[in-house]
Design a protein around this motif. Structure first.
Motif, PDB file in Angstrom:
ATOM      1  N   LYS A  84       0.833  -1.182   0.000  1.00 49.27           N
ATOM      2  CA  LYS A  84       0.000   0.000   0.000  1.00 49.27           C
ATOM      3  C   LYS A  84       0.876   1.243   0.000  1.00 49.27           C
ATOM      4  O   LYS A  84       1.995   1.243   0.512  1.00 49.27           O
ATOM      5  CB  LYS A  84      -0.914   0.009   1.230  1.00 49.27           C
ATOM      6  N   ARG A  85       0.341   2.328  -0.572  1.00 44.65           N
ATOM      7  CA  ARG A  85       1.075   3.582  -0.535  1.00 44.65           C
ATOM      8  C   ARG A  85       1.140   4.090   0.904  1.00 44.65           C
ATOM      9  O   ARG A  85       0.174   3.941   1.659  1.00 44.65           O
ATOM     10  CB  ARG A  85       0.401   4.610  -1.433  1.00 44.65           C
ATOM     11  N   PRO A  86       2.250   4.710   1.308  1.00 46.21           N
ATOM     12  CA  PRO A  86       2.347   5.220   2.676  1.00 46.21           C
ATOM     13  C   PRO A  86       1.355   6.357   2.885  1.00 46.21           C
ATOM     14  O   PRO A  86       0.980   7.057   1.942  1.00 46.21           O
ATOM     15  CB  PRO A  86       3.797   5.714   2.772  1.00 46.21           C
ATOM     16  N   PRO A  87       0.912   6.550   4.114  1.00 47.22           N
ATOM     17  CA  PRO A  87      -0.055   7.611   4.383  1.00 47.22           C
ATOM     18  C   PRO A  87       0.588   8.987   4.286  1.00 47.22           C
ATOM     19  O   PRO A  87       1.810   9.142   4.405  1.00 47.22           O
ATOM     20  CB  PRO A  87      -0.496   7.316   5.815  1.00 47.22           C
ATOM     21  N   TYR A  88      -0.254   9.992   4.054  1.00 48.31           N
ATOM     22  CA  TYR A  88       0.192  11.376   4.152  1.00 48.31           C
ATOM     23  C   TYR A  88      -0.021  11.824   5.587  1.00 48.31           C
ATOM     24  O   TYR A  88      -1.139  11.738   6.119  1.00 48.31           O
ATOM     25  CB  TYR A  88      -0.609  12.270   3.206  1.00 48.31           C
ATOM     26  N   CYS A  89       1.038  12.282   6.257  1.00 54.14           N
ATOM     27  CA  CYS A  89       0.959  12.618   7.683  1.00 54.14           C
ATOM     28  C   CYS A  89       1.460  14.034   7.937  1.00 54.14           C
ATOM     29  O   CYS A  89       2.426  14.495   7.312  1.00 54.14           O
ATOM     30  CB  CYS A  89       1.778  11.644   8.524  1.00 54.14           C
ATOM     31  N   GLU A  90       0.804  14.701   8.886  1.00 52.92           N
ATOM     32  CA  GLU A  90       1.253  15.973   9.415  1.00 52.92           C
ATOM     33  C   GLU A  90       1.569  15.799  10.891  1.00 52.92           C
ATOM     34  O   GLU A  90       0.964  14.965  11.563  1.00 52.92           O
ATOM     35  CB  GLU A  90       0.179  17.053   9.250  1.00 52.92           C
ATOM     36  N   GLY A  91       2.509  16.614  11.387  1.00 52.82           N
ATOM     37  CA  GLY A  91       2.861  16.516  12.796  1.00 52.82           C
ATOM     38  C   GLY A  91       4.310  16.125  12.962  1.00 52.82           C
ATOM     39  O   GLY A  91       5.186  16.753  12.376  1.00 52.82           O
ATOM     40  N   SER A  92       4.528  15.060  13.726  1.00 55.91           N
ATOM     41  CA  SER A  92       5.902  14.679  14.063  1.00 55.91           C
ATOM     42  C   SER A  92       6.186  13.210  13.779  1.00 55.91           C
ATOM     43  O   SER A  92       6.606  12.466  14.662  1.00 55.91           O
ATOM     44  CB  SER A  92       6.163  14.976  15.548  1.00 55.91           C
ATOM     45  N   PRO A  93       5.956  12.748  12.542  1.00 58.12           N
ATOM     46  CA  PRO A  93       6.365  11.375  12.238  1.00 58.12           C
ATOM     47  C   PRO A  93       7.887  11.305  12.132  1.00 58.12           C
ATOM     48  O   PRO A  93       8.527  12.331  11.861  1.00 58.12           O
ATOM     49  CB  PRO A  93       5.690  11.103  10.891  1.00 58.12           C
ATOM     50  N   PRO A  94       8.538  10.154  12.346  1.00 60.54           N
ATOM     51  CA  PRO A  94       7.885   8.853  12.595  1.00 60.54           C
ATOM     52  C   PRO A  94       7.495   8.628  14.044  1.00 60.54           C
ATOM     53  O   PRO A  94       6.835   7.643  14.354  1.00 60.54           O
ATOM     54  CB  PRO A  94       8.953   7.856  12.174  1.00 60.54           C
ATOM     55  N   THR A  95       7.907   9.523  14.978  1.00 56.79           N
ATOM     56  CA  THR A  95       7.544   9.346  16.379  1.00 56.79           C
ATOM     57  C   THR A  95       7.039  10.680  16.936  1.00 56.79           C
ATOM     58  O   THR A  95       7.770  11.678  16.889  1.00 56.79           O
ATOM     59  CB  THR A  95       8.749   8.863  17.203  1.00 56.79           C
ATOM     60  N   GLY A  96       5.803  10.678  17.409  1.00 56.10           N
ATOM     61  CA  GLY A  96       5.205  11.894  17.954  1.00 56.10           C
ATOM     62  C   GLY A  96       3.720  11.941  17.667  1.00 56.10           C
ATOM     63  O   GLY A  96       3.115  10.938  17.281  1.00 56.10           O
ATOM     64  N   LYS A  97       3.129  13.111  17.839  1.00 57.31           N
ATOM     65  CA  LYS A  97       1.715  13.314  17.556  1.00 57.31           C
ATOM     66  C   LYS A  97       1.533  13.566  16.062  1.00 57.31           C
ATOM     67  O   LYS A  97       2.248  14.377  15.474  1.00 57.31           O
ATOM     68  CB  LYS A  97       1.172  14.503  18.339  1.00 57.31           C
ATOM     69  N   VAL A  98       0.545  12.875  15.444  1.00 60.55           N
ATOM     70  CA  VAL A  98       0.358  13.004  14.000  1.00 60.55           C
ATOM     71  C   VAL A  98      -1.127  13.037  13.644  1.00 60.55           C
ATOM     72  O   VAL A  98      -1.987  12.638  14.425  1.00 60.55           O
ATOM     73  CB  VAL A  98       1.015  11.823  13.241  1.00 60.55           C
ATOM     74  N   LYS A  99      -1.370  13.520  12.418  1.00 60.43           N
ATOM     75  CA  LYS A  99      -2.625  13.303  11.710  1.00 60.43           C
ATOM     76  C   LYS A  99      -2.253  12.683  10.377  1.00 60.43           C
ATOM     77  O   LYS A  99      -1.404  13.225   9.664  1.00 60.43           O
ATOM     78  CB  LYS A  99      -3.384  14.609  11.489  1.00 60.43           C
ATOM     79  N   CYS A 100      -2.881  11.533  10.045  1.00 55.88           N
ATOM     80  CA  CYS A 100      -2.521  10.817   8.826  1.00 55.88           C
ATOM     81  C   CYS A 100      -3.755  10.483   8.005  1.00 55.88           C
ATOM     82  O   CYS A 100      -4.815  10.142   8.559  1.00 55.88           O
ATOM     83  CB  CYS A 100      -1.784   9.519   9.152  1.00 55.88           C
ATOM     84  N   ASN A 101      -3.604  10.582   6.687  1.00 58.18           N
ATOM     85  CA  ASN A 101      -4.638  10.154   5.747  1.00 58.18           C
ATOM     86  C   ASN A 101      -4.114   8.960   4.967  1.00 58.18           C
ATOM     87  O   ASN A 101      -3.042   9.020   4.363  1.00 58.18           O
ATOM     88  CB  ASN A 101      -4.998  11.287   4.791  1.00 58.18           C
ATOM     89  N   TYR A 102      -4.880   7.850   4.977  1.00 63.38           N
ATOM     90  CA  TYR A 102      -4.457   6.603   4.337  1.00 63.38           C
ATOM     91  C   TYR A 102      -5.126   6.432   2.988  1.00 63.38           C
ATOM     92  O   TYR A 102      -6.197   7.000   2.718  1.00 63.38           O
ATOM     93  CB  TYR A 102      -4.796   5.408   5.231  1.00 63.38           C
TER      94      TYR A 102
END
Length: 246
Positions: A41-59
């Protein structure tokens, strides 16, 4: 009365791989057939602090996640909202629900309880019609479809919207073993229950003081049995839908 408990074993499907819910949903709890968000699967689009932290992601497919990320996957507290309207709010570990959580289905059925490695372990299911199941769950593999699901197993309680209740043993989603069926009119049947239809060999007491010992079908006297009246007189015979016919 019996419809929901018949649906119960067929409908509670809760297996998780990566972030996706995999299952064969049927009847009232009908929305967990999702592909895993993992390899291929394509990786999600994420805002915030990936790869570790608070995030918002769209899959891919329109699902959304908000919460804690550790090493690029949900871990800790989070909310996962499916494009079809279902949502999970609770604890994650290694990308799957693990710990206390609430899953709300788009038809307003809901499970509130404890998850382990993505499957239900213990908690309460509330159906849209007001019926409830409270108790333990076990992972079951369907021998025909090979689908793995989490279904009522062990000790549990099914409470009907009209106030009737069954308390006892469940196996692979169905009543199977020692149990007690109590109706709102005071009728109480104790015995060995056999299936979703509440067939049983049981001893029942009625509000009048009379008793019944024998076979049940659909939770009522049906088959071979004996009525014992309040004076101790015994009337053995064959019963059909609660009535002595011979």
């Amino acid at each position: 009365m019996l419809g929901s408990i018949q649906n119960l074993g067929r409908s509670i499907i809760f297996v998780v791989a990566c972030i996706g819910w995999i299952g064969n949903p049927i009847d009232s709890l009908s929305s967990l057939a999702q592909e895993p968000k993992g390899e291929g699967k394509r990786p999600p689009y994420c805002e915030g602090s990936p790869p570790t932290g608070k995030v918002k992601c769209n899959y891919e497919g329109g699902d959304n996640y908000e919460g804690d990320f550790v090493n690029g996957q949900p871990q800790g507290r989070g909310i996962y909202v499916y494009a079809n309207g279902d949502r999970y709010d609770g604890m994650f570990r290694n990308g799957v629900p693990d710990g206390r959580g609430l899953f709300i289905f788009k038809d307003d059925a809901r499970y509130d309880g404890v998850f382990q490695n993505g499957t239900m372990k213990q908690g309460t299911v509330i159906f849209p019609n007001g019926d409830r199941y409270i108790g333990n769950f076990q992972v079951v593999r369907n021998v025909e479809t090979n689908v793995i699901s989490s279904q009522p197993g062990g000790q549990g309680e099914f409470i009907y919207a009209n106030g009737d209740r069954y308390v006892g043993q469940f196996f692979a989603g169905s009543p199977f073993g020692a149990g007690v069926l109590t109706r709102t009119d005071g009728t109480r049947c104790t015995g060995q229950f056999l299936n979703q239809a509440l067939d049983a060999k049981a001893s029942c007491t009625f509000p009048s003081g009379a008793r019944y010992e024998g076979e049940l079908r659909g939770g009522v006297p049906h088959g071979f049995g004996t009525i014992i009246d309040t004076k101790g007189r015994r009337f053995p015979g064959v019963f059909r839908q609660g009535k002595l016919v011979e």
